[in-house]
Design a protein around this motif. Structure first.
Motif, PDB file in Angstrom:
ATOM      1  N   UNK A 284       4.178   2.077   3.670  1.00  0.00           N
ATOM      2  CA  UNK A 284       5.063   1.026   4.166  1.00  0.00           C
ATOM      3  C   UNK A 284       4.974  -0.182   3.239  1.00  0.00           C
ATOM      4  N   UNK A 285       6.135  -0.756   2.925  1.00  0.00           N
ATOM      5  CA  UNK A 285       6.194  -1.959   2.108  1.00  0.00           C
ATOM      6  C   UNK A 285       6.330  -3.177   3.014  1.00  0.00           C
TER       7      UNK A 285
ATOM      8  N   UNK B 158       9.759  -1.372   5.333  1.00  0.00           N
ATOM      9  CA  UNK B 158      10.527  -0.247   4.802  1.00  0.00           C
ATOM     10  C   UNK B 158       9.595   0.829   4.249  1.00  0.00           C
ATOM     11  N   UNK B 159      10.105   2.045   4.223  1.00  0.00           N
ATOM     12  CA  UNK B 159       9.334   3.184   3.731  1.00  0.00           C
ATOM     13  C   UNK B 159       9.358   3.211   2.211  1.00  0.00           C
ATOM     14  N   UNK B 160       8.207   3.491   1.618  1.00  0.00           N
ATOM     15  CA  UNK B 160       8.098   3.678   0.185  1.00  0.00           C
ATOM     16  C   UNK B 160       7.394   5.007  -0.071  1.00  0.00           C
ATOM     17  N   UNK B 161       7.991   5.831  -0.922  1.00  0.00           N
ATOM     18  CA  UNK B 161       7.390   7.089  -1.336  1.00  0.00           C
ATOM     19  C   UNK B 161       6.844   6.914  -2.750  1.00  0.00           C
ATOM     20  N   UNK B 162       5.609   7.311  -2.957  1.00  0.00           N
ATOM     21  CA  UNK B 162       4.964   7.115  -4.250  1.00  0.00           C
ATOM     22  C   UNK B 162       4.385   8.428  -4.754  1.00  0.00           C
ATOM     23  N   UNK B 163       4.443   8.645  -6.059  1.00  0.00           N
ATOM     24  CA  UNK B 163       3.945   9.883  -6.661  1.00  0.00           C
ATOM     25  C   UNK B 163       2.765   9.620  -7.590  1.00  0.00           C
ATOM     26  N   UNK B 164       2.062   8.505  -7.373  1.00  0.00           N
ATOM     27  CA  UNK B 164       0.846   8.283  -8.154  1.00  0.00           C
ATOM     28  C   UNK B 164      -0.225   9.270  -7.711  1.00  0.00           C
ATOM     29  N   UNK B 165      -1.385   9.217  -8.314  1.00  0.00           N
ATOM     30  CA  UNK B 165      -2.397  10.250  -8.141  1.00  0.00           C
ATOM     31  C   UNK B 165      -2.859  10.464  -6.714  1.00  0.00           C
ATOM     32  N   UNK B 166      -3.392  11.653  -6.429  1.00  0.00           N
ATOM     33  CA  UNK B 166      -3.932  11.936  -5.098  1.00  0.00           C
ATOM     34  C   UNK B 166      -5.074  10.991  -4.749  1.00  0.00           C
ATOM     35  N   UNK B 167      -5.269  10.764  -3.474  1.00  0.00           N
ATOM     36  CA  UNK B 167      -6.376   9.956  -2.965  1.00  0.00           C
ATOM     37  C   UNK B 167      -7.322  10.890  -2.226  1.00  0.00           C
ATOM     38  N   UNK B 168      -8.541  11.016  -2.723  1.00  0.00           N
ATOM     39  CA  UNK B 168      -9.477  11.955  -2.113  1.00  0.00           C
ATOM     40  C   UNK B 168      -8.977  13.377  -2.168  1.00  0.00           C
TER      41      UNK B 168
ATOM     42  N   UNK C 173      12.845   7.337   0.846  1.00  0.00           N
ATOM     43  CA  UNK C 173      12.446   6.094   0.197  1.00  0.00           C
ATOM     44  C   UNK C 173      13.440   4.977   0.486  1.00  0.00           C
ATOM     45  N   UNK C 174      12.929   3.817   0.902  1.00  0.00           N
ATOM     46  CA  UNK C 174      13.757   2.640   1.120  1.00  0.00           C
ATOM     47  C   UNK C 174      14.339   2.509   2.505  1.00  0.00           C
ATOM     48  N   UNK C 175      14.205   3.533   3.353  1.00  0.00           N
ATOM     49  CA  UNK C 175      14.783   3.427   4.690  1.00  0.00           C
ATOM     50  C   UNK C 175      13.849   2.662   5.632  1.00  0.00           C
ATOM     51  N   UNK C 176      14.421   2.140   6.695  1.00  0.00           N
ATOM     52  CA  UNK C 176      13.651   1.442   7.715  1.00  0.00           C
ATOM     53  C   UNK C 176      13.271   2.435   8.811  1.00  0.00           C
ATOM     54  N   UNK C 177      12.005   2.566   9.146  1.00  0.00           N
ATOM     55  CA  UNK C 177      11.610   3.491  10.210  1.00  0.00           C
ATOM     56  C   UNK C 177      12.337   3.183  11.519  1.00  0.00           C
ATOM     57  N   UNK C 178      12.739   4.244  12.215  1.00  0.00           N
ATOM     58  CA  UNK C 178      13.552   4.108  13.415  1.00  0.00           C
ATOM     59  C   UNK C 178      12.735   4.417  14.665  1.00  0.00           C
TER      60      UNK C 178
ATOM     61  N   UNK D  80      -2.142   4.527   6.137  1.00  0.00           N
ATOM     62  CA  UNK D  80      -2.760   3.600   7.099  1.00  0.00           C
ATOM     63  C   UNK D  80      -3.115   2.286   6.415  1.00  0.00           C
ATOM     64  N   UNK D  81      -3.629   2.356   5.203  1.00  0.00           N
ATOM     65  CA  UNK D  81      -3.934   1.125   4.466  1.00  0.00           C
ATOM     66  C   UNK D  81      -2.682   0.297   4.214  1.00  0.00           C
ATOM     67  N   UNK D  82      -1.574   0.967   3.892  1.00  0.00           N
ATOM     68  CA  UNK D  82      -0.333   0.238   3.630  1.00  0.00           C
ATOM     69  C   UNK D  82       0.154  -0.470   4.887  1.00  0.00           C
ATOM     70  N   UNK D  83      -0.028   0.156   6.059  1.00  0.00           N
ATOM     71  CA  UNK D  83       0.383  -0.478   7.309  1.00  0.00           C
ATOM     72  C   UNK D  83      -0.500  -1.681   7.638  1.00  0.00           C
TER      73      UNK D  83
END
Length: 336
Positions: free
Chosen positions: A232-233, A237-247, A212-217, A257-260
Motif C-alpha cells: 500500500x502506498x 492505493x495499491x502498489x505492485x513491486x517486483x524487487x527481490x524476495x523478502x525472506x 497496480x494503482x487501484x484503490x482497495x474496495x 503489513x509493513x507498508x500498511x
C-alpha cells in the motif's frame, strides 16, 4: 507414493523424485483405488496426487485418505484454471497441503523449475504431521488492548494450508464487509489467477487479483498476483513491486503489513494463518508498533504452525481459526 494415470507422467515423476536424495518412491499407481488399498501397508510419508483419474478422482481420493489414513498430499495439477484448478483447490479444502504444476517433459523450457518445485514441496510436506482435527470448543474471545487504531483495511496472509483456511475465514465474514481485504497467499505464480477465481466462487465477498494503482474496495478481496509484492502506498492505493524476495518470498506478507503500518499509520488489522516459515512476523511487529492490530491462527487449528507462531511471538493475538472471524467482526463493528 505417486498416483498418476498417465504412464508417461508417472515415469517422469518417478525420475524427478528419484533424483532427489531426500526422497524415495515407495510405489506408483495409475488409479486411486489401487493407492487407497495399498496405503495401510506402504504408509508413505507423502503422496503425489493427480486430480483427473479414472474411477475415483483425486478429489474424492483425498477425502477418503484424510478420513481413514491422514497423509500429506501434494496435488499435481496439469491446468492453471477452469475445472481442474477448481478441483485442485477443493482438494486443498479436503486436506491436501499444496498444489504444484505437472511436468510436461524433459525438453520443456520450464522443466527444471517445475521439477525443482515438485521435489521441494514433496520433501517439505513429508515432514508435516497431518492428523484428523477437531475444532476446539469455543472459549470466550479475548479482548485486545484498547489503545489501538480502528482498522481501515484487513491484511490476510497464509501459506501451506491457506486456501481452505481462507475460504473458511472469509466465508464467516459478511459479503458487505465495510473494509477491503488485501491477501498474500504463497503459491506458484502460475496458479494465482485460478486461485483467485476459485476463492471468488466459494466466499461471499468479491475476489480479484490486485491491480497496480487501484484503490482497495470495501467488500473486495485483493489477491497478490504471482511473483509480485502487494503493498500500500500513501493515500491507500495499491502498489505492485517486483524487487527481490523478502525472506525467500515474493509476494511477501511482511512487505504488505509493513507498508500498511506506514501508509495507513497503523490503521489495519493483520491476520496470519497457517504456513511454513516466518513471513509476516516482522510486519506484525511494525504494525503493532504503529498502533495496528494483529491476529495469528492458533496451533490447535493450523495445518503448519510456522508463520502464525512467528506472528504470535511478534505480539499477535492467538486464536483458533473459527474464532478469528467473530473477532474481526467485533473489531469492525466497534470501529463503526
Amino acid at each position: 507414493m505417486i498416483v498418476e494415470d498417465s504412464t508417461v507422467v508417472r515415469t517422469l515423476l518417478t525420475h524427478i523424485v528419484g533424483s532427489d536424495p531426500r526422497l524415495t518412491v515407495a510405489a506408483s499407481f495409475a488409479t486411486a483405488e489401487e493407492a487407497i488399498e495399498a496405503l495401510p501397508v506402504l504408509r508413505p510419508d507423502v503422496i503425489s496426487m493427480d486430480i483427473r483419474l479414472p474411477g475415483i478422482d483425486g478429489l474424492e481420493a483425498t477425502r477418503q485418505i484424510m478420513a481413514s489414513h491422514p497423509t500429506p498430499i501434494v496435488v499435481i495439477s496439469a491446468s492453471m484454471d477452469g475445472g481442474a484448478m477448481g478441483d485442485s483447490m477443493d482438494a486443498l479444502r479436503a486436506g491436501a497441503l499444496s498444489v504444484v504444476e505437472k511436468p510436461v517433459g524433459l525438453g520443456d523450457a520450464a522443466y527444471a523449475q517445475v521439477a525443482h518445485e515438485i521435489r521441494t514441496q514433496l520433501a517439505i510436506m513429508s515432514e508435516v504431521a497431518v492428523v484428523r482435527r477437531r475444532m476446539p470448543a469455543a472459549p470466550k474471545i479475548p479482548v485486545q488492548p484498547v489503545r489501538q487504531r480502528a482498522p481501515s483495511a484487513l491484511l490476510f496472509a497464509a501459506s501451506t494450508g491457506g486456501p481452505p483456511a481462507l475460504a473458511r475465514l472469509l466465508g464467516a465474514l459478511p459479503a458487505d464487509l465495510p473494509l477491503p481485504v488485501l491477501l498474500v497467499q504463497h503459491m506458484g505464480a502460475s496458479f494465482m489467477a485460478g486461485f483467485a477465481s476459485w476463492l471468488d466462487s466459494v466466499v461471499p465477498q468479491r475476489v480479484e487479483l490486485a491491480r497496480n494503482g487501484e484503490m482497495p474496495t470495501p467488500g473486495t478481496v485483493h489477491v497478490a498476483p504471482g511473483d509480485a509484492h502487494l503493498t500500500l502506498a500513501r493515500g491507500g492505493t495499491i502498489r505492485l513491486a517486483t524487487d527481490g524476495p523478502v525472506g525467500g518470498q515474493r509476494p511477501s506478507a511482511t512487505r504488505l503489513i509493513e507498508s500498511a503500518a506506514v501508509a495507513l499509520d497503523g490503521a489495519a488489522l493483520a491476520v496470519v494463518l497457517t504456513g511454513m516459515g516466518e513471513d509476516g512476523a516482522a510486519g506484525v511487529r511494525a504494525l503493532l508498533a504503529a498502533g495496528g492490530q494483529a491476529v495469528a491462527e492458533d496451533a490447535s487449528t493450523s495445518i503448519v504452525y510456522g508463520m502464525p507462531a512467528a506472528a504470535h511471538r511478534a505480539g499477535a493475538l492467538s486464536l483458533p481459526l473459527d474464532l478469528i472471524a467473530p473477532h474481526v467482526r467485533r473489531i469492525v463493528e466497534r470501529a463503526r
